[in-house]
Write a protein that holds these residues in place. Structure first.
Motif, PDB file in Angstrom:
ATOM      1  N   LEU A  91      38.581  42.775  18.828  1.00 36.49           N
ATOM      2  CA  LEU A  91      38.948  44.111  18.371  1.00 36.49           C
ATOM      3  C   LEU A  91      40.210  44.069  17.510  1.00 36.49           C
ATOM      4  CD1 LEU A  91      36.855  44.902  20.593  1.00 36.49           C
ATOM      5  CD2 LEU A  91      38.250  46.938  20.996  1.00 36.49           C
ATOM      6  N   GLU A  92      41.123  43.178  17.849  1.00 38.52           N
ATOM      7  CA  GLU A  92      42.324  43.038  17.023  1.00 38.52           C
ATOM      8  C   GLU A  92      41.956  42.581  15.610  1.00 38.52           C
ATOM      9  OE1 GLU A  92      45.709  41.937  20.395  1.00 38.52           O
ATOM     10  OE2 GLU A  92      44.564  40.335  19.427  1.00 38.52           O
ATOM     11  N   ASP A  93      41.011  41.652  15.513  1.00 38.31           N
ATOM     12  CA  ASP A  93      40.557  41.187  14.203  1.00 38.31           C
ATOM     13  C   ASP A  93      39.846  42.312  13.450  1.00 38.31           C
ATOM     14  OD1 ASP A  93      41.580  38.689  14.687  1.00 38.31           O
ATOM     15  OD2 ASP A  93      39.666  37.774  15.229  1.00 38.31           O
ATOM     16  N   LEU A  94      39.046  43.091  14.166  1.00 38.80           N
ATOM     17  CA  LEU A  94      38.336  44.204  13.537  1.00 38.80           C
ATOM     18  C   LEU A  94      39.323  45.221  12.971  1.00 38.80           C
ATOM     19  CD1 LEU A  94      35.658  45.722  12.970  1.00 38.80           C
ATOM     20  CD2 LEU A  94      35.889  46.758  15.249  1.00 38.80           C
ATOM     21  N   THR A  95      40.337  45.546  13.749  1.00 31.77           N
ATOM     22  CA  THR A  95      41.350  46.498  13.285  1.00 31.77           C
ATOM     23  C   THR A  95      42.144  45.927  12.114  1.00 31.77           C
ATOM     24  OG1 THR A  95      41.549  47.655  15.397  1.00 31.77           O
ATOM     25  CG2 THR A  95      43.469  47.694  13.964  1.00 31.77           C
ATOM     26  N   ALA A  96      42.469  44.644  12.183  1.00 33.45           N
ATOM     27  CA  ALA A  96      43.209  44.019  11.090  1.00 33.45           C
ATOM     28  C   ALA A  96      42.391  44.014   9.801  1.00 33.45           C
ATOM     29  CB  ALA A  96      43.592  42.600  11.479  1.00 33.45           C
ATOM     30  N   THR A  97      41.080  43.817   9.931  1.00 31.31           N
ATOM     31  CA  THR A  97      40.201  43.758   8.759  1.00 31.31           C
ATOM     32  C   THR A  97      39.962  45.135   8.154  1.00 31.31           C
ATOM     33  OG1 THR A  97      39.065  41.818   9.644  1.00 31.31           O
ATOM     34  CG2 THR A  97      37.923  43.059   7.931  1.00 31.31           C
ATOM     35  N   THR A  98      39.765  46.129   9.013  1.00 35.98           N
ATOM     36  CA  THR A  98      39.413  47.469   8.525  1.00 35.98           C
ATOM     37  C   THR A  98      40.620  48.387   8.353  1.00 35.98           C
ATOM     38  OG1 THR A  98      39.080  48.325  10.777  1.00 35.98           O
ATOM     39  CG2 THR A  98      37.184  47.300   9.679  1.00 35.98           C
ATOM     40  N   GLY A  99      41.697  48.080   9.069  1.00 35.87           N
ATOM     41  CA  GLY A  99      42.873  48.942   9.021  1.00 35.87           C
ATOM     42  C   GLY A  99      42.761  50.169   9.895  1.00 35.87           C
ATOM     43  N   GLU A 100      41.714  50.229  10.737  1.00 38.92           N
ATOM     44  CA  GLU A 100      41.511  51.400  11.589  1.00 38.92           C
ATOM     45  C   GLU A 100      41.474  51.021  13.067  1.00 38.92           C
ATOM     46  OE1 GLU A 100      41.941  53.986  10.100  1.00 38.92           O
ATOM     47  OE2 GLU A 100      41.325  53.603   8.041  1.00 38.92           O
ATOM     48  N   THR A 114      36.360  54.419  28.323  1.00 35.77           N
ATOM     49  CA  THR A 114      37.080  53.531  27.412  1.00 35.77           C
ATOM     50  C   THR A 114      37.614  52.331  28.172  1.00 35.77           C
ATOM     51  OG1 THR A 114      37.730  55.341  25.949  1.00 35.77           O
ATOM     52  CG2 THR A 114      39.041  53.332  25.834  1.00 35.77           C
ATOM     53  N   VAL A 115      37.266  51.141  27.699  1.00 36.34           N
ATOM     54  CA  VAL A 115      37.687  49.896  28.341  1.00 36.34           C
ATOM     55  C   VAL A 115      38.874  49.282  27.609  1.00 36.34           C
ATOM     56  CG1 VAL A 115      36.976  47.541  28.914  1.00 36.34           C
ATOM     57  CG2 VAL A 115      35.369  49.431  29.214  1.00 36.34           C
ATOM     58  N   LEU A 116      38.835  49.343  26.293  1.00 32.18           N
ATOM     59  CA  LEU A 116      39.866  48.673  25.490  1.00 32.18           C
ATOM     60  C   LEU A 116      40.044  49.412  24.177  1.00 32.18           C
ATOM     61  CD1 LEU A 116      41.700  46.151  25.013  1.00 32.18           C
ATOM     62  CD2 LEU A 116      39.682  45.009  24.068  1.00 32.18           C
ATOM     63  N   THR A 117      41.278  49.530  23.739  1.00 29.15           N
ATOM     64  CA  THR A 117      41.571  50.102  22.428  1.00 29.15           C
ATOM     65  C   THR A 117      42.592  49.217  21.717  1.00 29.15           C
ATOM     66  OG1 THR A 117      43.414  51.476  23.217  1.00 29.15           O
ATOM     67  CG2 THR A 117      41.222  52.459  23.258  1.00 29.15           C
ATOM     68  N   VAL A 118      42.476  49.173  20.412  1.00 26.85           N
ATOM     69  CA  VAL A 118      43.481  48.517  19.568  1.00 26.85           C
ATOM     70  C   VAL A 118      43.843  49.517  18.488  1.00 26.85           C
ATOM     71  CG1 VAL A 118      43.993  46.638  17.976  1.00 26.85           C
ATOM     72  CG2 VAL A 118      42.627  46.192  20.015  1.00 26.85           C
ATOM     73  N   ASP A 119      45.085  49.973  18.496  1.00 35.37           N
ATOM     74  CA  ASP A 119      45.513  50.980  17.540  1.00 35.37           C
ATOM     75  C   ASP A 119      45.637  50.406  16.142  1.00 35.37           C
ATOM     76  OD1 ASP A 119      45.675  52.911  19.502  1.00 35.37           O
ATOM     77  OD2 ASP A 119      47.806  52.566  19.887  1.00 35.37           O
ATOM     78  N   GLY A 120      45.330  51.249  15.162  1.00 33.52           N
ATOM     79  CA  GLY A 120      45.516  50.865  13.777  1.00 33.52           C
ATOM     80  C   GLY A 120      46.993  50.753  13.442  1.00 33.52           C
ATOM     81  N   PRO A 121      47.309  50.198  12.282  1.00 32.85           N
ATOM     82  CA  PRO A 121      48.708  49.987  11.921  1.00 32.85           C
ATOM     83  C   PRO A 121      49.500  51.275  11.721  1.00 32.85           C
ATOM     84  CG  PRO A 121      47.265  49.500  10.068  1.00 32.85           C
ATOM     85  CD  PRO A 121      46.383  49.694  11.262  1.00 32.85           C
ATOM     86  N   ALA A 218      37.885  54.463  14.636  1.00 28.97           N
ATOM     87  CA  ALA A 218      38.324  55.852  14.547  1.00 28.97           C
ATOM     88  C   ALA A 218      39.443  55.969  13.525  1.00 28.97           C
ATOM     89  CB  ALA A 218      38.803  56.346  15.913  1.00 28.97           C
ATOM     90  N   ALA A 219      39.441  57.079  12.793  1.00 29.14           N
ATOM     91  CA  ALA A 219      40.459  57.286  11.762  1.00 29.14           C
ATOM     92  C   ALA A 219      40.691  58.775  11.550  1.00 29.14           C
ATOM     93  CB  ALA A 219      40.020  56.637  10.452  1.00 29.14           C
TER      94      ALA A 219
END
Length: 249
Positions: A91-100, A114-121, A218-219
């Motif tokens: 998920l960290e890689d997904l957020t880093a790639t998409t920015g969301e 919800t099990v896990l979330t990684v916030d966007g930048p 999510a954005a």
């Protein structure tokens, strides 16, 4: 509430469950009324939970809420089962790639947990680990509901309550949307669950086709439109496949 127990341990767990059902907190008097216990019993049980760290007490408002010890144990369970620890880097890689922001959820009864979330930048998600989202309004919930073999029965059992003016509350419209989700492979919602937020989710399937979870991006609406999130479906589905490969068996 579950049936009242006959011993102090059972009563304590029932009180803990009651706190979990009331995230904004509850007073000792309200706890006594809900459980049917004498006020003195409810007060004693809540006091014990506070002493052990499983509940917090606000002396100003006289309100009890879940304590951090519950969160600590929940995190340990999640990591032990691999629902968070084994997939966080994906998920960290997904957020880093998409920015969301990215969200991983599983089905829990008639809710998406919800099990896990990684916030966007720049912006955080509107859900946290341990939160439950409605199946009919959230993208993570709709992705799970669309692949429920008993979706029609589930829709009948759900209270299709509107969270926003954009929420779907008509059973027929919900069935049509679920059919569309199954056809496209993704669930998108624009301000159906939270005003100002768009989200897009895909199902996470096991190799045998069993539904394991849902994965979402999510954005805020001013940052990305739903169509712009749809353009990220390839990255989302690729990550979903990777998550499935690591899911605990």
């Amino acid at each position: 509430m579950p049936p009242k127990g006959s011993n102090s341990v059972t009563k304590t767990f029932e009180m803990l469950a009651l706190l979990g059902e009331n995230p904004d907190g509850i007073s000792a008097a309200q706890a006594a009324e809900t459980t049917g216990y004498p006020f003195s019993t409810a007060y004693r049980l809540l006091g014990g939970l506070v002493e052990s760290g499983y509940a917090s007490f606000d002396a100003r408002t006289k309100i009890y809420t879940l304590g951090m010890e519950v969160f600590r144990l929940a995190q340990k369970v999640a990591h032990r089962r691999g629902l968070a620890g084994a997939t966080k880097d994906l998920l960290e890689d997904l957020t880093a790639t998409t920015g969301e922001s990215s969200i991983l959820a599983i089905r829990r009864g008639n809710s998406a947990l919800t099990v896990l979330t990684v916030d966007g930048p720049q912006f955080r998600t509107t859900t946290d680990p341990g939160d439950e989202s409605p199946l009919h309004t959230s993208a993570i919930g709709q992705a799970l509901l669309a692949h429920d073999p008993d979706a029609d029965a589930t829709i009948k059992a759900l209270d299709l309550e509107a969270r926003t003016p954009y929420s779907i509350t008509d059973p027929g419209q919900m069935r049509r949307k679920l059919a569309q989700i199954r056809e496209t492979g993704w669930a998108g919602q624009s301000e159906e669950n939270d005003i100002g937020m768009n989200a897009l989710a895909v199902p996470v399937f096991d190799l045998d086709g069993s539904l394991l979870a849902s994965l979402a991006l999510a954005a805020p609406v001013f940052r990305r439109s739903l169509d712009e999130l749809v353009a990220l479906v390839p990255q989302l589905t690729e990550t979903a496949a990777a998550v499935a490969a690591r899911f605990p068996r």
